[in-house]
Design a protein around this motif. Sequence first.
Motif, PDB file in Angstrom:
ATOM      1  N   SER A  68      -4.859   2.345 -12.198  1.00 58.88           N
ATOM      2  CA  SER A  68      -4.467   3.563 -11.499  1.00 58.88           C
ATOM      3  C   SER A  68      -3.124   4.084 -11.998  1.00 58.88           C
ATOM      4  CB  SER A  68      -4.390   3.296  -9.994  1.00 58.88           C
ATOM      5  OG  SER A  68      -3.902   4.424  -9.297  1.00 58.88           O
ATOM      6  N   ALA A  69      -2.206   3.172 -12.310  1.00 57.57           N
ATOM      7  CA  ALA A  69      -0.866   3.563 -12.752  1.00 57.57           C
ATOM      8  C   ALA A  69      -0.882   4.274 -14.104  1.00 57.57           C
ATOM      9  CB  ALA A  69       0.040   2.333 -12.821  1.00 57.57           C
ATOM     10  N   LEU A  70      -1.969   4.153 -14.853  1.00 57.32           N
ATOM     11  CA  LEU A  70      -2.061   4.814 -16.156  1.00 57.32           C
ATOM     12  C   LEU A  70      -2.329   6.313 -16.046  1.00 57.32           C
ATOM     13  CD1 LEU A  70      -4.246   2.171 -18.067  1.00 57.32           C
ATOM     14  CD2 LEU A  70      -1.762   2.520 -18.244  1.00 57.32           C
ATOM     15  N   PHE A  71      -2.671   6.770 -14.857  1.00 53.59           N
ATOM     16  CA  PHE A  71      -3.069   8.172 -14.679  1.00 53.59           C
ATOM     17  C   PHE A  71      -1.975   9.170 -15.055  1.00 53.59           C
ATOM     18  CE2 PHE A  71      -2.206  11.556 -11.559  1.00 53.59           C
ATOM     19  CZ  PHE A  71      -3.063  12.518 -12.059  1.00 53.59           C
ATOM     20  N   THR A  72      -0.770   8.995 -14.496  1.00 58.29           N
ATOM     21  CA  THR A  72       0.265  10.015 -14.615  1.00 58.29           C
ATOM     22  C   THR A  72       0.662  10.341 -16.058  1.00 58.29           C
ATOM     23  OG1 THR A  72       1.107   9.107 -12.542  1.00 58.29           O
ATOM     24  CG2 THR A  72       2.431  10.788 -13.607  1.00 58.29           C
ATOM     25  N   PRO A  73       0.884   9.337 -16.933  1.00 65.34           N
ATOM     26  CA  PRO A  73       1.242   9.690 -18.322  1.00 65.34           C
ATOM     27  C   PRO A  73       0.189  10.544 -19.023  1.00 65.34           C
ATOM     28  CG  PRO A  73       1.655   7.361 -17.903  1.00 65.34           C
ATOM     29  CD  PRO A  73       0.903   7.879 -16.727  1.00 65.34           C
ATOM     30  N   PHE A  74      -1.078  10.214 -18.808  1.00 64.15           N
ATOM     31  CA  PHE A  74      -2.139  10.998 -19.444  1.00 64.15           C
ATOM     32  C   PHE A  74      -2.198  12.413 -18.872  1.00 64.15           C
ATOM     33  CE2 PHE A  74      -3.725   6.822 -20.719  1.00 64.15           C
ATOM     34  CZ  PHE A  74      -4.226   7.073 -21.979  1.00 64.15           C
ATOM     35  N   ALA A 110       0.829  -1.208   0.000  1.00 63.85           N
ATOM     36  CA  ALA A 110       0.000   0.000   0.000  1.00 63.85           C
ATOM     37  C   ALA A 110       0.861   1.256   0.000  1.00 63.85           C
ATOM     38  CB  ALA A 110      -0.925  -0.001   1.209  1.00 63.85           C
ATOM     39  N   ALA A 111       2.000   1.228   0.700  1.00 63.32           N
ATOM     40  CA  ALA A 111       2.901   2.378   0.725  1.00 63.32           C
ATOM     41  C   ALA A 111       3.464   2.652  -0.666  1.00 63.32           C
ATOM     42  CB  ALA A 111       4.032   2.141   1.725  1.00 63.32           C
ATOM     43  N   CYS A 112       3.815   1.587  -1.394  1.00 65.42           N
ATOM     44  CA  CYS A 112       4.288   1.756  -2.779  1.00 65.42           C
ATOM     45  C   CYS A 112       3.190   2.358  -3.650  1.00 65.42           C
ATOM     46  CB  CYS A 112       4.720   0.408  -3.345  1.00 65.42           C
ATOM     47  SG  CYS A 112       6.214  -0.285  -2.590  1.00 65.42           S
ATOM     48  N   PHE A 113       1.980   1.841  -3.482  1.00 71.35           N
ATOM     49  CA  PHE A 113       0.842   2.360  -4.246  1.00 71.35           C
ATOM     50  C   PHE A 113       0.623   3.847  -3.957  1.00 71.35           C
ATOM     51  CE2 PHE A 113      -3.702   3.358  -4.573  1.00 71.35           C
ATOM     52  CZ  PHE A 113      -3.969   2.974  -5.879  1.00 71.35           C
ATOM     53  N   ALA A 114       0.710   4.216  -2.675  1.00 68.51           N
ATOM     54  CA  ALA A 114       0.487   5.606  -2.271  1.00 68.51           C
ATOM     55  C   ALA A 114       1.533   6.541  -2.853  1.00 68.51           C
ATOM     56  CB  ALA A 114       0.493   5.712  -0.743  1.00 68.51           C
ATOM     57  N   ALA A 115       2.776   6.065  -2.966  1.00 69.11           N
ATOM     58  CA  ALA A 115       3.856   6.918  -3.470  1.00 69.11           C
ATOM     59  C   ALA A 115       3.587   7.402  -4.889  1.00 69.11           C
ATOM     60  CB  ALA A 115       5.182   6.155  -3.411  1.00 69.11           C
ATOM     61  N   GLY A 116       2.833   6.612  -5.654  1.00 69.76           N
ATOM     62  CA  GLY A 116       2.546   7.002  -7.029  1.00 69.76           C
ATOM     63  C   GLY A 116       1.200   7.657  -7.233  1.00 69.76           C
ATOM     64  N   ALA A 156       7.774   8.390 -14.694  1.00 73.88           N
ATOM     65  CA  ALA A 156       8.411   7.092 -14.469  1.00 73.88           C
ATOM     66  C   ALA A 156       8.346   6.700 -13.000  1.00 73.88           C
ATOM     67  CB  ALA A 156       9.865   7.128 -14.944  1.00 73.88           C
ATOM     68  N   PHE A 157       8.631   7.647 -12.124  1.00 76.33           N
ATOM     69  CA  PHE A 157       8.598   7.360 -10.686  1.00 76.33           C
ATOM     70  C   PHE A 157       7.213   6.908 -10.245  1.00 76.33           C
ATOM     71  CE2 PHE A 157       7.335   8.953  -6.503  1.00 76.33           C
ATOM     72  CZ  PHE A 157       8.196   8.219  -5.690  1.00 76.33           C
ATOM     73  N   ALA A 158       6.170   7.650 -10.639  1.00 71.33           N
ATOM     74  CA  ALA A 158       4.806   7.343 -10.201  1.00 71.33           C
ATOM     75  C   ALA A 158       4.345   5.978 -10.700  1.00 71.33           C
ATOM     76  CB  ALA A 158       3.848   8.433 -10.672  1.00 71.33           C
ATOM     77  N   VAL A 159       4.616   5.684 -11.969  1.00 69.67           N
ATOM     78  CA  VAL A 159       4.176   4.409 -12.550  1.00 69.67           C
ATOM     79  C   VAL A 159       4.914   3.234 -11.905  1.00 69.67           C
ATOM     80  CG1 VAL A 159       4.133   3.014 -14.649  1.00 69.67           C
ATOM     81  CG2 VAL A 159       3.491   5.425 -14.741  1.00 69.67           C
ATOM     82  N   ILE A 160       6.230   3.343 -11.772  1.00 66.58           N
ATOM     83  CA  ILE A 160       7.023   2.257 -11.188  1.00 66.58           C
ATOM     84  C   ILE A 160       6.630   2.018  -9.735  1.00 66.58           C
ATOM     85  CG2 ILE A 160       9.350   1.579 -10.483  1.00 66.58           C
ATOM     86  CD1 ILE A 160      10.372   3.034 -13.006  1.00 66.58           C
TER      87      ILE A 160
END
Length: 374
Positions: free
Chosen positions: A269-275, A204-210, A350-354
Amino acid sequence: MGVVNLFGDMTYEGGAAMNGQFMATLGAGAAIVSITAGVGEFLGYALRSVSGYVADRTGRYWLITFIGYAINLFAVPAMALAGNWQVAALLILAERIGRALRKPTVEAMLSYTTGKHGRGWVYGVNTALDETGATLGPLVIALVLFLNGDYRTGYALLLISCVLAAAALVVARINFPVPARLEEGETAPASEFDRSYWLYMTGAACFAAGLMSYELIAYHLTTAKIVSENWIPVFLAFSTGCGVIASLVLGKLYDRARLPTLLVAVVLSALFTPFAFLGGFTAVLIGMVFWGIGYATQDTLLKAVVANVLPEGKRNLAFGLFYAGYGVGWLTGSIVAGLLYEQSRGGLIAFAVIAQLASLPLFVIAKRQEPRSR
């Protein structure tokens, strides 16, 4: 409690639709906006372990809940009185601290109903009501701005939803003074904090970081001139509206296929940042759909995950500790995102997705190591 949270979210998500831009008008830069939001979220998660521990030891969960809501709610209309960004930042922090105080007790009280209704569905419905308020709040602010009102008028108007939330909380306390009486069957399946609990927390902490805050998104939309300031609350309302649907769908699917639902939600959720940070109006709008799914994952699926490994007698502490770890991830992500925004958009993406995708193997391992029901 869902109705309480409807009006509560209407209040502080309405405020969130303005916080980034309002701080910018008071002289704050991108790093200040993002770090303030990150510290606020960190405190909003880290202090949950303290309030959870106190609630378990004292049994005064309703008192703690009332104190938390009072701070959480009334800090928002007080923003209308802020004369500089430092005062505004302190009020943002106070709002998050109040939320931290009442969150573990509310989640623990709701856990007593999961035996009857299902963990995913209970938290899904509660989150859907949350997100309904989170949709209405920004729309109210958008209307104020479209009618040529200013940010201070918007903050002051949120006092109405603030009072309605407090009234609904009183009704809940009168009708359900002892939530434990609602329990049907086993709703705390673990005997102690085990390895799966800590693995879920790390994931969950990894998920929150992005999963970044809307303050930074709003700052980006303003400074990059993607939309006018009037449209920024509408974007938030659109995203939270998507979150309402996502919460109900994900909650129902979770009770049927727990791990696959969680993994798919994280990927989306990880698709958010690039868009959001590479495109124009249409791309950002698509990105906000994925951001809404991300918040539905946070507020529905991760709560259901904790409910799967709750130790009896330590429900409040379990929720509090879990979100303390989540808050560490959020603070780390917010600081990195705020600094990278000024230096490298590609690095930020890159940081947010990873970071979010890194949670996937941790969730898989945690699921395999869950204790069997007592």
